[in-house]
Scaffold this motif. Structure first.
Motif, PDB file in Angstrom:
ATOM      1  N   GLY A 125     127.961 101.422  50.199  1.00 19.85           N
ATOM      2  CA  GLY A 125     126.574 101.754  49.889  1.00 19.85           C
ATOM      3  C   GLY A 125     126.131 103.059  50.527  1.00 19.85           C
ATOM      4  O   GLY A 125     124.939 103.347  50.593  1.00 19.85           O
ATOM      5  N   GLN A 153     129.155  98.090  40.181  1.00 22.37           N
ATOM      6  CA  GLN A 153     128.970  99.488  39.798  1.00 22.37           C
ATOM      7  C   GLN A 153     130.004  99.975  38.797  1.00 22.37           C
ATOM      8  O   GLN A 153     129.698 100.808  37.935  1.00 22.37           O
ATOM      9  N   SER A 211     126.785  98.426  57.035  1.00 24.25           N
ATOM     10  CA  SER A 211     125.622  98.186  56.182  1.00 24.25           C
ATOM     11  C   SER A 211     125.455  96.724  55.777  1.00 24.25           C
ATOM     12  O   SER A 211     124.385  96.332  55.296  1.00 24.25           O
ATOM     13  N   ILE A 267     121.086  97.591  52.676  1.00 23.45           N
ATOM     14  CA  ILE A 267     120.979  99.007  52.339  1.00 23.45           C
ATOM     15  C   ILE A 267     119.691  99.639  52.864  1.00 23.45           C
ATOM     16  O   ILE A 267     119.716 100.651  53.580  1.00 23.45           O
ATOM     17  N   ARG A 276     130.115  95.128  45.425  1.00 23.75           N
ATOM     18  CA  ARG A 276     129.378  96.325  44.997  1.00 23.75           C
ATOM     19  C   ARG A 276     130.198  97.138  44.000  1.00 23.75           C
ATOM     20  O   ARG A 276     129.676  97.640  43.004  1.00 23.75           O
ATOM     21  N   ALA A 324     123.863 105.320  48.303  1.00 20.72           N
ATOM     22  CA  ALA A 324     122.507 104.777  48.139  1.00 20.72           C
ATOM     23  C   ALA A 324     121.704 104.931  49.432  1.00 20.72           C
ATOM     24  O   ALA A 324     120.512 105.274  49.396  1.00 20.72           O
TER      25      ALA A 324
END
Length: 228
Positions: free
Chosen positions: A37, A163, A206, A211, A159, A40
């Protein structure tokens, strides 16, 4: 001396102290594991601080500075040895006039061009860089905060699946290959070790805070380190 002056030795001189000059722009660099992440978080952080954000944007700047096709930088992005692997098949893609020579677009020269673009961007104003050895390139910058973001493997796989629209097994392979590629690139071009605690000012997982909260934590850390 009264208790207030004991807590603040400069209290008596606060009103008469001269106004300090602007210390100049600062830089935050973020190294990251694939799927952690980091991108982001970096985007949120730059928006919170109101500073420029450079991820793949730096590739466009490097292409603009050099006159090379942006695709060359994109294919070589954080990947050591790309040009050597393509040397036998690559076609001339330099824009403008001039002959095409292998030496002009070697891995090392592409890195030098990209490094110059990073240095120039850092002088334009406060900004944040994602990856690309920015922390090492800007190692002499007087106001730099270097951060590395990791995450638990399960969160990273999840994730990447979301994505990239892949299954967990493929995401696992992508995760391992991505980290290997980034480490190889960083360790080749810098004197430091990718992901090692001693390379950065702050290393953070994280998965612990999420996030948004991780972005806020890094923000507070950066502000304290920079004295803002």
């Amino acid at each position: 001396m009264d208790i207030q002056n004991q807590l603040n030795p400069t209290f008596e001189n606060d009103l008469s102290s001269p106004i300090t000059t602007d210390p100049g722009p600062y830089v935050i660099t973020i190294g990251r594991q694939l799927g952690s992440g980091g991108r982001a978080i970096g985007k949120l952080l730059s928006e919170e601080l109101g500073i420029a954000y450079y991820d793949k944007e730096i590739l466009s700047l490097a292409a603009e500075e050099s006159g090379f096709n942006p695709e060359l930088f994109e294919r070589n992005d954080e990947r050591k040895g790309f040009f050597r692997s393509m040397l036998g098949t690559i076609t001339p893609i330099i824009s403008g006039n001039g002959d095409f020579y292998a030496s002009s677009v070697s891995d090392e020269n592409l890195f030098r061009i990209q490094s110059d673009a990073i240095r120039k961007a850092s002088k334009r104003g406060s900004c944040l860089f994602i990856g690309r050895c920015a922390d090492y390139i800007l190692r002499d910058h007087p106001r730099c905060v270097n951060v590395f973001i990791s995450a638990d493997p399960a969160d990273r796989v999840k994730r990447i699946c979301e994505q990239m629209n892949v299954v967990p097994k493929a995401a696992q392979r992508m995760m391992e290959h991505g980290d290997e590629k980034r480490a190889s690139f960083y360790n080749f071009y810098s004197a430091n070790t990718w992901g090692a605690a001693e390379t950065y000012h702050l290393c953070i997982n994280s998965s612990v805070l999420g996030i948004e909260a991780t972005a806020q934590f890094i923000k507070q850390f950066a502000l304290r380190k920079l004295g803002l």
